[in-house]
Scaffold this motif. Structure first.
Motif, short mmCIF file in Angstrom:
data_model
loop_
_atom_site.label_atom_id
_atom_site.label_comp_id
_atom_site.label_asym_id
_atom_site.label_seq_id
_atom_site.Cartn_x
_atom_site.Cartn_y
_atom_site.Cartn_z
N SER A 1 -12.60 -10.41 9.13
CA SER A 1 -12.40 -9.24 8.26
C SER A 1 -11.20 -9.42 7.34
O SER A 1 -11.22 -8.98 6.19
CB SER A 1 -12.22 -7.98 9.10
N LYS B 1 -11.46 -9.09 3.37
CA LYS B 1 -10.64 -8.11 2.65
C LYS B 1 -9.74 -8.78 1.62
O LYS B 1 -9.51 -8.22 0.54
CB LYS B 1 -9.80 -7.30 3.65
N TYR C 1 -8.20 -1.66 -4.82
CA TYR C 1 -9.07 -2.30 -3.83
C TYR C 1 -9.99 -1.29 -3.14
O TYR C 1 -11.03 -1.66 -2.58
CB TYR C 1 -8.24 -3.04 -2.78
N LEU C 2 -9.65 0.00 -3.19
CA LEU C 2 -10.49 1.02 -2.57
C LEU C 2 -11.83 1.17 -3.30
O LEU C 2 -12.77 1.75 -2.76
CB LEU C 2 -9.76 2.36 -2.55
N TRP D 1 -13.98 -5.32 -0.18
CA TRP D 1 -12.89 -4.88 0.69
C TRP D 1 -13.43 -3.94 1.76
O TRP D 1 -13.03 -4.02 2.93
CB TRP D 1 -11.81 -4.16 -0.13
N TRP D 2 -14.35 -3.07 1.40
CA TRP D 2 -14.94 -2.15 2.38
C TRP D 2 -15.81 -2.90 3.39
O TRP D 2 -15.90 -2.50 4.55
CB TRP D 2 -15.75 -1.07 1.67
N MET E 1 -13.43 -4.09 5.83
CA MET E 1 -13.00 -2.98 6.67
C MET E 1 -14.06 -2.65 7.73
O MET E 1 -13.73 -2.40 8.90
CB MET E 1 -12.72 -1.74 5.82
N MET F 1 -13.91 -5.21 10.38
CA MET F 1 -12.77 -4.94 11.26
C MET F 1 -13.09 -3.82 12.25
O MET F 1 -12.73 -3.91 13.43
CB MET F 1 -11.53 -4.57 10.45
N ILE F 2 -13.77 -2.78 11.80
CA ILE F 2 -14.11 -1.66 12.67
C ILE F 2 -15.02 -2.13 13.80
O ILE F 2 -14.85 -1.75 14.97
CB ILE F 2 -14.79 -0.53 11.87
N MET G 1 -2.44 0.46 11.11
CA MET G 1 -3.23 0.19 9.90
C MET G 1 -2.38 0.37 8.65
O MET G 1 -2.51 -0.38 7.68
CB MET G 1 -4.44 1.13 9.85
N ASN H 1 -1.69 -2.82 6.44
CA ASN H 1 -2.17 -2.77 5.07
C ASN H 1 -1.08 -3.19 4.09
O ASN H 1 -1.36 -3.72 3.02
CB ASN H 1 -2.65 -1.35 4.73
N LYS I 1 -1.09 -7.00 4.70
CA LYS I 1 -2.39 -7.60 4.42
C LYS I 1 -2.54 -8.99 5.03
O LYS I 1 -3.25 -9.85 4.51
CB LYS I 1 -2.63 -7.70 2.91
#
Length: 254
Positions: free
Chosen positions: A24, A28, A50-51, A56-57, A60, A63-64, A230, A234, A237
């Motif tokens: 991840s 990311k 990046y959102l 990137w998602w 994420m 990672m989840i 987080m 973040n 990174k």
């Protein structure tokens, strides 16, 4: 000592977690590179473009998945087995960074990876059988022992010092500040994650643990620790964290 079925399940879940979490970071970072190329503002200096980046998602989400696998692992295996295996995510990231991001490992980085693998193997081989837990209140009794409460107080004091004193002054220039905050908060979350994992496992088996306020308190501690980790992860990174394994990020993404 035999390797029980529950230990094996926890071991496999912990390894899977490290693989997902390690991958991840790379996904990311590629998303961060794309976002920085479009907006011209790096995440490390406060950019949030990046959102809007799907890659990137995706990282994420990966990672989840890894964190969920790690969470479930605590319900089956002792923390002394699951927690050290989390270090393997750094190795996965370092190896993938070499092939995908062209960030080459140097000799000390390779030595560090070998030491992490060797340490994890030794811990897994000698991991103890877990004492059967029949209620989340048993974990609460262990968590309220004077020695552990003293440790918790010490960690909280150190985190506050890092957050309010060192973070504004040298957080973005010294890797130990942000990673120290994440590591210290992570040490507090281990018992809470274990407690929540066991509570859910026992609940699904028919022994409802959600009726106890201790379960919800442990959930609150987990949420607080995860949000804090987080936030500061973040900020780094992982770029600074991998600095000891790979060369400095040539694109200045972090």
């Amino acid at each position: 000592m035999g390797f029980s079925e529950d230990n094996l399940k926890g071991f496999i879940l912990a390894l899977s977690s490290s693989a997902f979490i390690g991958a991840s970071f790379i996904i990311k970072k590629k998303g961060l590179r794309r976002a920085a190329a479009v907006s011209g503002v790096r995440a490390g200096v406060g950019g949030f473009s990046y959102l809007l980046e799907p890659l990137w998602w995706l990282g994420m989400f990966t990672m989840i998945v890894g964190e969920v696998a790690n969470f479930i692992a605590y319900a089956f295996a002792p923390a002394v087995l699951v927690t050290p295996l989390g270090a393997l995510s750094i190795i996965v990231s370092a190896v993938l960074a070499q092939f995908i991001l062209n960030e080459k490992l140097h000799k000390l980085g390779i030595l560090g990876c070998i030491m992490c693998i060797a340490g994890s193997i030794i811990i897994v081989i000698h991991a103890p059988q877990e004492h059967p837990i029949t209620s989340v209140q048993e974990i609460w009794n262990m968590a309220t022992q004077p020695a552990f409460l003293l440790y918790v107080a010490s960690v909280i004091v150190l985190v506050f010092i890092l957050v309010f004193h060192f973070s504004p002054q040298c957080g973005h220039s010294n890797v130990l500040v942000f990673t120290g905050i994440c590591s210290l908060m992570g040490s507090l979350s281990v018992m809470s994650v274990k407690a929540v994992g066991m509570a859910l496992k026992l609940t699904f088996e028919g022994n409802n643990q959600l009726i106890y306020p201790e379960t919800w308190l442990f959930m609150f501690v987990v949420a607080t620790c995860v949000i804090t980790q987080m936030n500061y992860l973040n900020k780094t990174k992982l770029g600074k964290l991998l600095h000891g394994l790979c060369p400095i990020d040539p694109d200045g993404i972090f």
